[in-house]
Design a protein around this motif. Structure first.
Motif, PDB file in Angstrom:
ATOM      1  N   GLY A  25       0.795  -1.231   0.000  1.00 50.13           N
ATOM      2  CA  GLY A  25       0.000   0.000   0.000  1.00 50.13           C
ATOM      3  C   GLY A  25       0.827   1.279   0.000  1.00 50.13           C
ATOM      4  O   GLY A  25       0.285   2.380   0.019  1.00 50.13           O
ATOM      5  N   LYS A  26       2.160   1.163  -0.035  1.00 48.21           N
ATOM      6  CA  LYS A  26       3.004   2.363  -0.081  1.00 48.21           C
ATOM      7  C   LYS A  26       2.986   2.939  -1.497  1.00 48.21           C
ATOM      8  O   LYS A  26       2.841   2.211  -2.464  1.00 48.21           O
ATOM      9  CB  LYS A  26       4.436   2.011   0.336  1.00 48.21           C
ATOM     10  CG  LYS A  26       4.550   1.610   1.798  1.00 48.21           C
ATOM     11  CD  LYS A  26       6.013   1.410   2.183  1.00 48.21           C
ATOM     12  CE  LYS A  26       6.184   1.096   3.656  1.00 48.21           C
ATOM     13  NZ  LYS A  26       5.540  -0.176   4.076  1.00 48.21           N
ATOM     14  N   ARG A  36      -5.791  -4.736   5.140  1.00 49.21           N
ATOM     15  CA  ARG A  36      -6.094  -3.583   5.980  1.00 49.21           C
ATOM     16  C   ARG A  36      -4.992  -2.562   5.748  1.00 49.21           C
ATOM     17  O   ARG A  36      -3.809  -2.930   5.775  1.00 49.21           O
ATOM     18  CB  ARG A  36      -6.136  -4.007   7.456  1.00 49.21           C
ATOM     19  CG  ARG A  36      -7.217  -3.281   8.223  1.00 49.21           C
ATOM     20  CD  ARG A  36      -7.657  -3.952   9.510  1.00 49.21           C
ATOM     21  NE  ARG A  36      -6.552  -4.205  10.438  1.00 49.21           N
ATOM     22  CZ  ARG A  36      -6.382  -5.370  11.068  1.00 49.21           C
ATOM     23  NH1 ARG A  36      -7.202  -6.370  10.879  1.00 49.21           N
ATOM     24  NH2 ARG A  36      -5.366  -5.529  11.891  1.00 49.21           N
ATOM     25  N   GLU A  37      -5.394  -1.324   5.478  1.00 49.05           N
ATOM     26  CA  GLU A  37      -4.427  -0.261   5.170  1.00 49.05           C
ATOM     27  C   GLU A  37      -3.432  -0.705   4.096  1.00 49.05           C
ATOM     28  O   GLU A  37      -2.223  -0.462   4.206  1.00 49.05           O
ATOM     29  CB  GLU A  37      -3.690   0.172   6.444  1.00 49.05           C
ATOM     30  CG  GLU A  37      -4.595   0.962   7.382  1.00 49.05           C
ATOM     31  CD  GLU A  37      -4.224   0.791   8.848  1.00 49.05           C
ATOM     32  OE1 GLU A  37      -3.190   0.167   9.123  1.00 49.05           O
ATOM     33  OE2 GLU A  37      -4.994   1.264   9.705  1.00 49.05           O
ATOM     34  N   GLY A  38      -3.957  -1.397   3.084  1.00 50.92           N
ATOM     35  CA  GLY A  38      -3.109  -1.774   1.955  1.00 50.92           C
ATOM     36  C   GLY A  38      -2.209  -2.959   2.204  1.00 50.92           C
ATOM     37  O   GLY A  38      -1.452  -3.353   1.320  1.00 50.92           O
ATOM     38  N   ILE A  39      -2.273  -3.554   3.407  1.00 49.65           N
ATOM     39  CA  ILE A  39      -1.388  -4.683   3.729  1.00 49.65           C
ATOM     40  C   ILE A  39      -2.230  -5.946   3.906  1.00 49.65           C
ATOM     41  O   ILE A  39      -3.268  -5.908   4.576  1.00 49.65           O
ATOM     42  CB  ILE A  39      -0.594  -4.434   5.035  1.00 49.65           C
ATOM     43  CG1 ILE A  39       0.147  -3.099   4.959  1.00 49.65           C
ATOM     44  CG2 ILE A  39       0.376  -5.574   5.300  1.00 49.65           C
ATOM     45  CD1 ILE A  39       0.983  -2.803   6.196  1.00 49.65           C
ATOM     46  N   GLY A  95       3.968  -1.675  10.346  1.00 49.66           N
ATOM     47  CA  GLY A  95       3.739  -2.066   8.951  1.00 49.66           C
ATOM     48  C   GLY A  95       4.710  -3.108   8.435  1.00 49.66           C
ATOM     49  O   GLY A  95       4.567  -3.578   7.307  1.00 49.66           O
ATOM     50  N   ARG A  96       5.689  -3.494   9.241  1.00 47.14           N
ATOM     51  CA  ARG A  96       6.688  -4.458   8.764  1.00 47.14           C
ATOM     52  C   ARG A  96       6.191  -5.888   8.988  1.00 47.14           C
ATOM     53  O   ARG A  96       5.695  -6.221  10.071  1.00 47.14           O
ATOM     54  CB  ARG A  96       7.987  -4.248   9.544  1.00 47.14           C
ATOM     55  CG  ARG A  96       9.168  -4.951   8.925  1.00 47.14           C
ATOM     56  CD  ARG A  96      10.447  -4.569   9.645  1.00 47.14           C
ATOM     57  NE  ARG A  96      11.600  -4.950   8.847  1.00 47.14           N
ATOM     58  CZ  ARG A  96      12.805  -5.182   9.336  1.00 47.14           C
ATOM     59  NH1 ARG A  96      13.023  -5.057  10.640  1.00 47.14           N
ATOM     60  NH2 ARG A  96      13.792  -5.523   8.544  1.00 47.14           N
ATOM     61  N   LYS A  97       6.342  -6.730   7.977  1.00 45.67           N
ATOM     62  CA  LYS A  97       5.929  -8.131   8.110  1.00 45.67           C
ATOM     63  C   LYS A  97       6.987  -8.894   8.896  1.00 45.67           C
ATOM     64  O   LYS A  97       8.107  -9.086   8.435  1.00 45.67           O
ATOM     65  CB  LYS A  97       5.720  -8.746   6.729  1.00 45.67           C
ATOM     66  CG  LYS A  97       4.483  -8.197   6.023  1.00 45.67           C
ATOM     67  CD  LYS A  97       4.346  -8.707   4.599  1.00 45.67           C
ATOM     68  CE  LYS A  97       3.070  -8.176   3.946  1.00 45.67           C
ATOM     69  NZ  LYS A  97       3.058  -8.411   2.479  1.00 45.67           N
ATOM     70  N   MET A  98       6.604  -9.323  10.115  1.00 42.31           N
ATOM     71  CA  MET A  98       7.559  -9.951  11.042  1.00 42.31           C
ATOM     72  C   MET A  98       7.445 -11.471  11.063  1.00 42.31           C
ATOM     73  O   MET A  98       8.358 -12.162  11.488  1.00 42.31           O
ATOM     74  CB  MET A  98       7.313  -9.425  12.461  1.00 42.31           C
ATOM     75  CG  MET A  98       7.424  -7.917  12.611  1.00 42.31           C
ATOM     76  SD  MET A  98       9.064  -7.291  12.190  1.00 42.31           S
ATOM     77  CE  MET A  98      10.044  -7.999  13.513  1.00 42.31           C
ATOM     78  N   MET A 110      -4.212 -18.141   7.143  1.00 38.66           N
ATOM     79  CA  MET A 110      -2.889 -17.567   7.419  1.00 38.66           C
ATOM     80  C   MET A 110      -3.075 -16.132   7.871  1.00 38.66           C
ATOM     81  O   MET A 110      -3.727 -15.350   7.172  1.00 38.66           O
ATOM     82  CB  MET A 110      -2.052 -17.616   6.135  1.00 38.66           C
ATOM     83  CG  MET A 110      -0.623 -17.220   6.227  1.00 38.66           C
ATOM     84  SD  MET A 110      -0.081 -15.481   6.180  1.00 38.66           S
ATOM     85  CE  MET A 110      -1.248 -14.575   5.267  1.00 38.66           C
ATOM     86  N   ASP A 111      -2.551 -15.807   9.039  1.00 38.84           N
ATOM     87  CA  ASP A 111      -2.597 -14.431   9.535  1.00 38.84           C
ATOM     88  C   ASP A 111      -1.193 -13.860   9.586  1.00 38.84           C
ATOM     89  O   ASP A 111      -0.284 -14.483  10.150  1.00 38.84           O
ATOM     90  CB  ASP A 111      -3.204 -14.399  10.947  1.00 38.84           C
ATOM     91  CG  ASP A 111      -4.700 -14.631  10.920  1.00 38.84           C
ATOM     92  OD1 ASP A 111      -5.414 -13.767  10.363  1.00 38.84           O
ATOM     93  OD2 ASP A 111      -5.147 -15.670  11.426  1.00 38.84           O
TER      94      ASP A 111
END
Ligand code: ADP
Ligand code: MG
Length: 355
Positions: free
Chosen positions: A151-152, A210-213, A342-345, A309-310
């Motif tokens: 979403g960036k 959500r919010e582009g992610i 916003g970082r995928k951890m 998958m979350d």
């Protein structure tokens, strides 16, 4: 050409996708070699070799090409020129990359392949944006042609008066203006294609953003989507064939009122396919390795009745003690040191099986 187990698989990009590709490659007896500019990329933890170099460093990429047997990429914001140095070793090739990394070329290409996209215009000035809003109506979303993800590089225009602030919000970068799609749901088609033609699809996940992610992917998808999957697969396969794509290709769709609308393509394994690790006979990661190495296709059949998958985004990762203790939850952590917003951890997959 078959690249046998024991060979070295070069992976350009060292994020979580490279990490999971490298783990799948290792299970089949391959050794991964990661090329990434960062000091401790997540994929380097689980690969035999790592080279730290800028993606634009043609000499480094050429040297990398000499020490790997086959090479692939795990994200699309890469300069294409230096990757040409990898020649035939690069799978998929640079055509898939060049098209997927530029939203204007991508949309034109999809249309040439007979795929449906939301009405759109190329924009490179505020006047263009204003004209696009007049022609398309609101809402419109501006998306930079390049370098957008999660979403960036996007800004919504909900009334004509937003044009100027939206254009500023994307830093006046060359962009596409795209009509907002009033979709019922989102889904993706994930397929793998081999150089000599065979292909395989997984079940299509239903995707919630959500919010582009991406937040959640679920298989099987709901009845809002199921009737559209056959048509969506046909469109995705036409794109894969026109690209001469080798490996996994993901096409993101909106389930629209009058059928599937293509949002974008990713020339790679995809977040919405992570459930395949637990939910399918062959995961998207293993299948990508099989396809680029010329091994036979693995079965994509479901091994479960459903999978969810979350994603663990930013601070979500702090829930790991509960998740790792939860019976049946499969926790994946990417080894990233800092939980920025916003970082995928990581992600967690939950499956159910018929009793
Ligand atoms: P990214 O490359 O960041 O994934 P996308 O173009 O896929 O960018 O947009 C991210 C999300 O934003 C989509 O999955 C969808 O939820 C929403 N979105 C994007 N474009 C549109 C559109 N034209 N209409 C409605 N929603 C959209
Ligand atoms: Mg997307």
């Amino acid at each position: 050409m078959i690249v046998p187990p024991g060979s070295v698989i070069g992976i350009v990009g060292g994020g979580q996708l490279g990490r999971m590709l490298s783990m799948a490659a290792a299970r089949l007896g391959y050794r991964g070699h990661i090329l990434d500019p960062h000091e401790h990329p997540p994929a380097a933890d689980v690969a035999a070799f790592a080279t730290r170099a800028d993606f634009g460093d043609a000499a480094a990429i050429e040297a990398f090409g000499r020490v790997v047997d086959v090479a692939t990429y795990e994200f699309e914001n890469l300069p294409v020129g230096p990757l040409e140095r990898l020649g035939d070793k690069l799978r998929p090739g640079t055509k898939s990359l060049a098209i997927a990394q530029d939203r204007a070329r991508e949309k034109s290409f999809i249309e040439q392949c007979g795929g449906r996209v939301a009405p759109w215009r190329e924009v490179s000035s505020l006047d263009d944006v204003r004209r696009a809003v007049e022609e398309l109506g609101v809402p419109v979303v501006l998306k930079t042609r390049r370098y957008g993800y999660d979403g960036k590089g996007q800004a919504w225009i909900r009334s004509a008066g937003d044009a100027e602030s939206a254009w500023a919000a994307i830093a006046e970068e060359p962009a596409v203006a795209e009509a907002g799609v009033d979709f019922q749901a989102e889904f993706s088609v994930i397929l793998a294609r081999w150089a000599d033609g065979p292909h395989a699809f997984w079940d299509s996940p239903e995707n919630e953003h959500r919010e582009g992610i991406l937040r959640r992917s679920t298989v099987p998808c709901s009845e809002r989507i199921a009737p559209q999957v056959a048509e969506a697969r046909e469109a995705a396969l036409r794109i894969a064939e026109a690209l001469g794509h080798v490996g996994v290709l993901t096409v993101e769709f909106f389930a629209g009122e009058s059928g599937p609308v293509i949002n974008e393509i990713a020339p790679r394994v995809h977040n919405s396919g992570h459930w395949t690790i637990e939910g399918a006979v062959t995961s998207q990661f293993e299948q990508h390795i099989r396809a680029i190495c010329g091994l036979p296709p693995g079965s994509t059949a479901l091994t479960v009745t459903s999978a969810t998958m979350d994603n663990l985004i930013g601070e979500d990762v702090n829930d790991w003690p509960q998740l790792v203790a939860e019976e049946g939850a499969r926790l994946h952590l990417y080894g990233k040191h800092e939980a920025r917003p916003g970082r995928k951890m990581g992600h967690v997959t939950r499956v159910s099986r018929r009793a």
